[in-house]
Design an enzyme around this catalytic site. Structure first.
Site, PDB file in Angstrom:
ATOM      1  N   GLU A   1       8.764 -78.688 -31.018  1.00 34.26           N
ATOM      2  CA  GLU A   1       9.880 -78.531 -31.950  1.00 34.26           C
ATOM      3  C   GLU A   1      10.212 -77.042 -32.097  1.00 34.26           C
ATOM      4  O   GLU A   1       9.341 -76.190 -31.902  1.00 34.26           O
ATOM      5  CB  GLU A   1       9.441 -79.169 -33.278  1.00 34.26           C
ATOM      6  CG  GLU A   1      10.412 -79.150 -34.400  1.00 34.26           C
ATOM      7  CD  GLU A   1      11.752 -79.784 -34.118  1.00 34.26           C
ATOM      8  OE1 GLU A   1      12.469 -79.270 -33.243  1.00 34.26           O
ATOM      9  OE2 GLU A   1      12.121 -80.749 -34.814  1.00 34.26           O
ATOM     10  N   ASP A   2      11.448 -76.745 -32.435  1.00 29.36           N
ATOM     11  CA  ASP A   2      11.820 -75.330 -32.571  1.00 29.36           C
ATOM     12  C   ASP A   2      11.290 -74.686 -33.845  1.00 29.36           C
ATOM     13  O   ASP A   2      10.831 -73.559 -33.834  1.00 29.36           O
ATOM     14  CB  ASP A   2      13.347 -75.131 -32.449  1.00 29.36           C
ATOM     15  CG  ASP A   2      14.139 -76.031 -33.384  1.00 29.36           C
ATOM     16  OD1 ASP A   2      13.526 -76.843 -34.109  1.00 29.36           O
ATOM     17  OD2 ASP A   2      15.378 -75.935 -33.392  1.00 29.36           O
TER      18      ASP A   2
ATOM     19  N   ASP B   1       9.977 -75.992 -41.109  1.00 28.01           N
ATOM     20  CA  ASP B   1      10.622 -75.354 -42.256  1.00 28.01           C
ATOM     21  C   ASP B   1      10.055 -75.981 -43.542  1.00 28.01           C
ATOM     22  O   ASP B   1       8.938 -75.647 -43.935  1.00 28.01           O
ATOM     23  CB  ASP B   1      12.140 -75.566 -42.101  1.00 28.01           C
ATOM     24  CG  ASP B   1      12.984 -74.742 -43.044  1.00 28.01           C
ATOM     25  OD1 ASP B   1      12.425 -74.127 -43.964  1.00 28.01           O
ATOM     26  OD2 ASP B   1      14.212 -74.719 -42.888  1.00 28.01           O
TER      27      ASP B   1
ATOM     28  N   PHE C   1      17.734 -67.134 -42.382  1.00 29.39           N
ATOM     29  CA  PHE C   1      18.430 -68.177 -41.628  1.00 29.39           C
ATOM     30  C   PHE C   1      18.531 -67.744 -40.173  1.00 29.39           C
ATOM     31  O   PHE C   1      19.277 -66.832 -39.820  1.00 29.39           O
ATOM     32  CB  PHE C   1      19.808 -68.490 -42.207  1.00 29.39           C
ATOM     33  CG  PHE C   1      20.330 -69.787 -41.648  1.00 29.39           C
ATOM     34  CD1 PHE C   1      19.945 -70.994 -42.196  1.00 29.39           C
ATOM     35  CD2 PHE C   1      21.133 -69.804 -40.514  1.00 29.39           C
ATOM     36  CE1 PHE C   1      20.359 -72.201 -41.642  1.00 29.39           C
ATOM     37  CE2 PHE C   1      21.564 -71.004 -39.948  1.00 29.39           C
ATOM     38  CZ  PHE C   1      21.171 -72.197 -40.519  1.00 29.39           C
TER      39      PHE C   1
ATOM     40  N   ARG D   1      23.032 -72.032 -30.469  1.00 33.31           N
ATOM     41  CA  ARG D   1      21.794 -72.598 -29.924  1.00 33.31           C
ATOM     42  C   ARG D   1      21.411 -71.926 -28.602  1.00 33.31           C
ATOM     43  O   ARG D   1      20.245 -71.839 -28.244  1.00 33.31           O
ATOM     44  CB  ARG D   1      21.953 -74.101 -29.665  1.00 33.31           C
ATOM     45  CG  ARG D   1      22.050 -74.960 -30.916  1.00 33.31           C
ATOM     46  CD  ARG D   1      21.930 -76.417 -30.519  1.00 33.31           C
ATOM     47  NE  ARG D   1      22.385 -77.327 -31.555  1.00 33.31           N
ATOM     48  CZ  ARG D   1      21.607 -77.822 -32.521  1.00 33.31           C
ATOM     49  NH1 ARG D   1      20.357 -77.473 -32.601  1.00 33.31           N
ATOM     50  NH2 ARG D   1      22.104 -78.665 -33.404  1.00 33.31           N
TER      51      ARG D   1
HETATM   52  C1  PRP Z   1      15.699 -78.691 -37.636  1.00 28.55           C
HETATM   53  C2  PRP Z   1      14.480 -78.433 -36.783  1.00 28.55           C
HETATM   54  C3  PRP Z   1      13.488 -79.411 -37.342  1.00 28.55           C
HETATM   55  C4  PRP Z   1      13.836 -79.480 -38.801  1.00 28.55           C
HETATM   56  C5  PRP Z   1      12.901 -78.617 -39.555  1.00 28.55           C
HETATM   57  O1  PRP Z   1      16.382 -79.776 -37.072  1.00 28.55           O
HETATM   58  O2  PRP Z   1      14.736 -78.649 -35.418  1.00 28.55           O
HETATM   59  O3  PRP Z   1      13.619 -80.700 -36.783  1.00 28.55           O
HETATM   60  O4  PRP Z   1      15.172 -78.988 -38.929  1.00 28.55           O
HETATM   61  O5  PRP Z   1      13.198 -78.638 -40.895  1.00 28.55           O
HETATM   62  P1  PRP Z   1      12.248 -79.239 -42.010  1.00 28.55           P
HETATM   63  O6  PRP Z   1      10.869 -78.686 -41.745  1.00 28.55           O
HETATM   64  O7  PRP Z   1      12.843 -78.656 -43.268  1.00 28.55           O
HETATM   65  O8  PRP Z   1      12.303 -80.715 -41.980  1.00 28.55           O
HETATM   66  P2  PRP Z   1      17.821 -80.273 -37.513  1.00 28.55           P
HETATM   67  O9  PRP Z   1      17.659 -81.445 -38.421  1.00 28.55           O
HETATM   68  O10 PRP Z   1      18.614 -79.090 -37.997  1.00 28.55           O
HETATM   69  O11 PRP Z   1      18.408 -80.858 -36.162  1.00 28.55           O
HETATM   70  P3  PRP Z   1      18.747 -80.118 -34.779  1.00 28.55           P
HETATM   71  O12 PRP Z   1      17.445 -79.812 -34.086  1.00 28.55           O
HETATM   72  O13 PRP Z   1      19.546 -81.128 -34.036  1.00 28.55           O
HETATM   73  O14 PRP Z   1      19.524 -78.859 -35.108  1.00 28.55           O
END
Ligand code: PRP
Length: 175
Positions: free
Chosen positions: A97-98, A101, A150, A163
């Site tokens: 995962e990226d 948070d 951010f 991205r």
């Molecule tokens: C982002 C990221 C994680 C999540 C982390 O995804 O890739 O999946 O938020 O946040 P959290 O720890 O607060 O749950 P997002 O839902 O933005 O989708 P994306 O990867 O398609 O941008």
């Protein structure tokens, strides 16, 4: 409003870190086969770079969930957009995962994937923002621990943009 993106972690630093992570993962999974679960959309850039440097046999699959709208604040809601194509039962699974948070997304995902009986389940995130944690989630492999900024790039978006940046940047908004 004008949006500026300032470099936080350079392309070179990101690449170097991913190589180090791949080396560690390869050592930890020596003699095993690794099944990578990439979380779309953000995780795909990191996953591609990471698996190129992993030396044990690797297969991969994708899952898509969303916890955010197009804004900068977590909605707290998680929506399953695409499930895995293959079973993970009996496999050594690594979620890639990226960013970690609030932890809501990965907590939910790990609970779900555990019910599918993988042999092992670990988590690998490029970025970690511990100051924002709401739900406790332990990452087994973390690239960079960052403050509550951010960030965009390397898969991370602002309203679906940025991205593709090859570095991690900070979004600065000016009137
Ligand atoms: C982002 C990221 C994680 C999540 C982390 O995804 O890739 O999946 O938020 O946040 P959290 O720890 O607060 O749950 P997002 O839902 O933005 O989708 P994306 O990867 O398609 O941008």
């Amino acid at each position: 409003m004008e949006v500026n993106v300032k470099v936080l972690i350079s392309e070179e630093e990101v690449k170097q870190k991913i190589c180090e992570m791949a080396k560690q993962i390869s050592a930890d999974y020596a003699g095993k086969e690794l099944h990578v679960v990439c979380i779309l959309k953000g995780g795909v850039f990191f996953m591609c770079e990471l698996v190129k440097h992993i030396t044990v046999p690797v297969t991969h699959d994708f899952m898509s969930v969303s916890s955010y709208g197009d804004g900068t604040v977590s909605s707290g809601r998680i929506k399953m957009l695409k499930d895995l194509d293959e079973s993970i039962e009996g496999k050594d699974v690594l979620i890639v995962e990226d960013i970690l948070d609030t932890g809501r997304t990965l907590h939910h995902l790990m609970e779900l994937l555990r019910t599918r009986k993988p042999k092992s389940l670990r988590l690998c995130t490029l970025l970690d923002k511990p100051d924002r944690r709401v739900v406790e989630v332990a990452s087994d492999y973390t690239g960079f621990t960052i403050p509550d900024l951010f960030v965009v790039g390397y898969g991370l978006d602002y309203a679906q943009n940025y991205r593709n940046l090859p570095y991690i940047g900070v979004v600065e908004m000016e009137d």
